[in-house]
Design a protein around this motif. Sequence first.
Motif, PDB file in Angstrom:
ATOM      1  N   GLN A 226       0.859  -1.314   0.039  1.00 21.32           N
ATOM      2  CA  GLN A 226      -0.054  -0.022  -0.134  1.00 21.32           C
ATOM      3  C   GLN A 226       0.802   1.289   0.139  1.00 21.32           C
ATOM      4  OE1 GLN A 226      -3.456   0.368  -0.227  1.00 21.32           O
ATOM      5  NE2 GLN A 226      -3.298  -1.761  -0.752  1.00 21.32           N
ATOM      6  N   HIS A 227       2.101   1.006   0.301  1.00 19.36           N
ATOM      7  CA  HIS A 227       3.018   2.422   0.150  1.00 19.36           C
ATOM      8  C   HIS A 227       4.332   1.927  -0.328  1.00 19.36           C
ATOM      9  CE1 HIS A 227       0.144   2.876   3.741  1.00 19.36           C
ATOM     10  NE2 HIS A 227       0.077   4.146   3.344  1.00 19.36           N
ATOM     11  N   ALA A 228       4.986   2.903  -0.765  1.00 17.30           N
ATOM     12  CA  ALA A 228       6.409   2.832  -1.571  1.00 17.30           C
ATOM     13  C   ALA A 228       7.235   4.178  -1.107  1.00 17.30           C
ATOM     14  CB  ALA A 228       6.363   2.576  -2.852  1.00 17.30           C
ATOM     15  N   LEU A 229       8.324   3.773  -0.477  1.00 14.30           N
ATOM     16  CA  LEU A 229       9.133   4.909  -0.011  1.00 14.30           C
ATOM     17  C   LEU A 229      10.114   5.201  -1.210  1.00 14.30           C
ATOM     18  CD1 LEU A 229       8.152   3.722   2.860  1.00 14.30           C
ATOM     19  CD2 LEU A 229      10.145   4.428   3.648  1.00 14.30           C
ATOM     20  N   VAL A 230      10.423   6.726  -1.047  1.00 13.79           N
ATOM     21  CA  VAL A 230      11.509   7.087  -2.192  1.00 13.79           C
ATOM     22  C   VAL A 230      12.624   7.687  -1.201  1.00 13.79           C
ATOM     23  CG1 VAL A 230      12.150   8.631  -3.899  1.00 13.79           C
ATOM     24  CG2 VAL A 230       9.802   7.718  -3.660  1.00 13.79           C
ATOM     25  N   PRO A 231      13.618   6.891  -1.148  1.00 14.50           N
ATOM     26  CA  PRO A 231      14.781   7.174  -0.295  1.00 14.50           C
ATOM     27  C   PRO A 231      15.661   8.262  -0.979  1.00 14.50           C
ATOM     28  CG  PRO A 231      15.306   5.068  -1.048  1.00 14.50           C
ATOM     29  CD  PRO A 231      13.996   5.395  -1.661  1.00 14.50           C
ATOM     30  N   ASP A 232      16.594   8.921  -0.434  1.00 14.79           N
ATOM     31  CA  ASP A 232      17.380   9.979  -1.042  1.00 14.79           C
ATOM     32  C   ASP A 232      18.656  10.198   0.265  1.00 14.79           C
ATOM     33  OD1 ASP A 232      18.600  11.766  -2.873  1.00 14.79           O
ATOM     34  OD2 ASP A 232      16.901  13.078  -2.626  1.00 14.79           O
ATOM     35  N   ARG A 233      19.644  10.924  -0.229  1.00 14.40           N
ATOM     36  CA  ARG A 233      20.601  11.216   0.474  1.00 14.40           C
ATOM     37  C   ARG A 233      20.597  12.750   0.790  1.00 14.40           C
ATOM     38  NH1 ARG A 233      23.036   7.382   2.719  1.00 14.40           N
ATOM     39  NH2 ARG A 233      23.481   5.412   1.529  1.00 14.40           N
ATOM     40  N   ASP A 234      20.664  13.045   1.968  1.00 14.52           N
ATOM     41  CA  ASP A 234      20.793  14.555   2.533  1.00 14.52           C
ATOM     42  C   ASP A 234      22.261  14.787   1.943  1.00 14.52           C
ATOM     43  OD1 ASP A 234      21.543  17.055   3.720  1.00 14.52           O
ATOM     44  OD2 ASP A 234      20.107  16.464   5.241  1.00 14.52           O
ATOM     45  N   PRO A 235      22.081  16.002   1.133  1.00  8.96           N
ATOM     46  CA  PRO A 235      23.539  16.334   0.444  1.00  8.96           C
ATOM     47  C   PRO A 235      24.685  16.870   1.499  1.00  8.96           C
ATOM     48  CG  PRO A 235      21.680  17.913  -0.311  1.00  8.96           C
ATOM     49  CD  PRO A 235      21.216  16.763   0.642  1.00  8.96           C
ATOM     50  N   GLU A 236      23.935  17.515   2.565  1.00 16.81           N
ATOM     51  CA  GLU A 236      24.872  17.980   3.340  1.00 16.81           C
ATOM     52  C   GLU A 236      25.606  16.769   4.588  1.00 16.81           C
ATOM     53  OE1 GLU A 236      23.102  21.071   5.674  1.00 16.81           O
ATOM     54  OE2 GLU A 236      22.277  22.160   3.857  1.00 16.81           O
ATOM     55  N   THR A 237      24.767  16.138   4.901  1.00 19.29           N
ATOM     56  CA  THR A 237      25.085  15.126   5.890  1.00 19.29           C
ATOM     57  C   THR A 237      25.555  13.617   5.106  1.00 19.29           C
ATOM     58  OG1 THR A 237      23.020  14.278   6.386  1.00 19.29           O
ATOM     59  CG2 THR A 237      23.911  16.192   7.796  1.00 19.29           C
ATOM     60  N   GLY A 238      25.005  13.543   4.112  1.00 18.46           N
ATOM     61  CA  GLY A 238      25.311  12.096   3.590  1.00 18.46           C
ATOM     62  C   GLY A 238      24.330  11.051   4.106  1.00 18.46           C
ATOM     63  N   LYS A 239      23.392  11.440   5.023  1.00 18.26           N
ATOM     64  CA  LYS A 239      22.392  10.545   5.767  1.00 18.26           C
ATOM     65  C   LYS A 239      21.329  10.220   4.861  1.00 18.26           C
ATOM     66  CE  LYS A 239      20.575   9.678  10.104  1.00 18.26           C
ATOM     67  NZ  LYS A 239      20.262  10.147  11.613  1.00 18.26           N
ATOM     68  N   SER A 240      20.895   8.913   4.878  1.00 17.87           N
ATOM     69  CA  SER A 240      19.914   8.633   4.063  1.00 17.87           C
ATOM     70  C   SER A 240      18.522   9.181   4.837  1.00 17.87           C
ATOM     71  CB  SER A 240      19.622   6.975   4.197  1.00 17.87           C
ATOM     72  OG  SER A 240      18.638   6.432   3.320  1.00 17.87           O
ATOM     73  N   ALA A 241      17.779   9.691   3.926  1.00 19.27           N
ATOM     74  CA  ALA A 241      16.572  10.133   4.269  1.00 19.27           C
ATOM     75  C   ALA A 241      15.307   9.874   3.395  1.00 19.27           C
ATOM     76  CB  ALA A 241      16.700  11.702   4.218  1.00 19.27           C
TER      77      ALA A 241
END
Length: 136
Positions: A84-99
Motif C-alpha cells: 500500500q506504500h512505497a518509499l522514495v529514499p534519498d541522501r541529505d546532501p549536507e550530511t550524506g545521511k539517508s532520508a
Amino acid sequence: MIKRGIRILLVCDADDNIIGLLTSRDIAGDKPHRILAKAGGVREDLRVSDVMTLRPKLELLSMEDIQRARVGDLIATLRQVDRQHALVPDRDPETGKSAVRGIFSPSQISLRLGLNIDPSRQATLYADFENAGGTL
C-alpha cells in the motif's frame, strides 16, 4: 492513527534510522490474527515490532525511476508487490545521511487526482484510465 487520520507511520530506532513501517493495514488487517493464532496471546499483547513491516521488506523506489514513471506505472508496481506504500529514499546532501524524500500510496494518488483506483484491476497507463473516465 485513527484519531489523526494517519494510515502510515515510519518506525525509527534511537538514532532516527528507519527500521520499518507501520500501516493501518498492518494493524486492522489479518496480520495480527495470524500472529496471535500462531503464538497465542491477546491483541493487547501485540507490539509494533510484531506487526510492522521491516525495512528489508519495504518497497523502495529510486528518485531516478520516479522522475521517469507515469502514475499508472507507480500503481502497477504497488499492486505487483502487494504493498500500500512505497518509499522514495534519498541522501541529505549536507550530511550524506539517508532520508525519505517521499512516500507514495494508491489512496493518496486517488485522492489527489480524483480517481477511483480499483484494487482488483491491473493498472494501466494514465492515458488509458483517463479515457475510461478516471477509474483505474
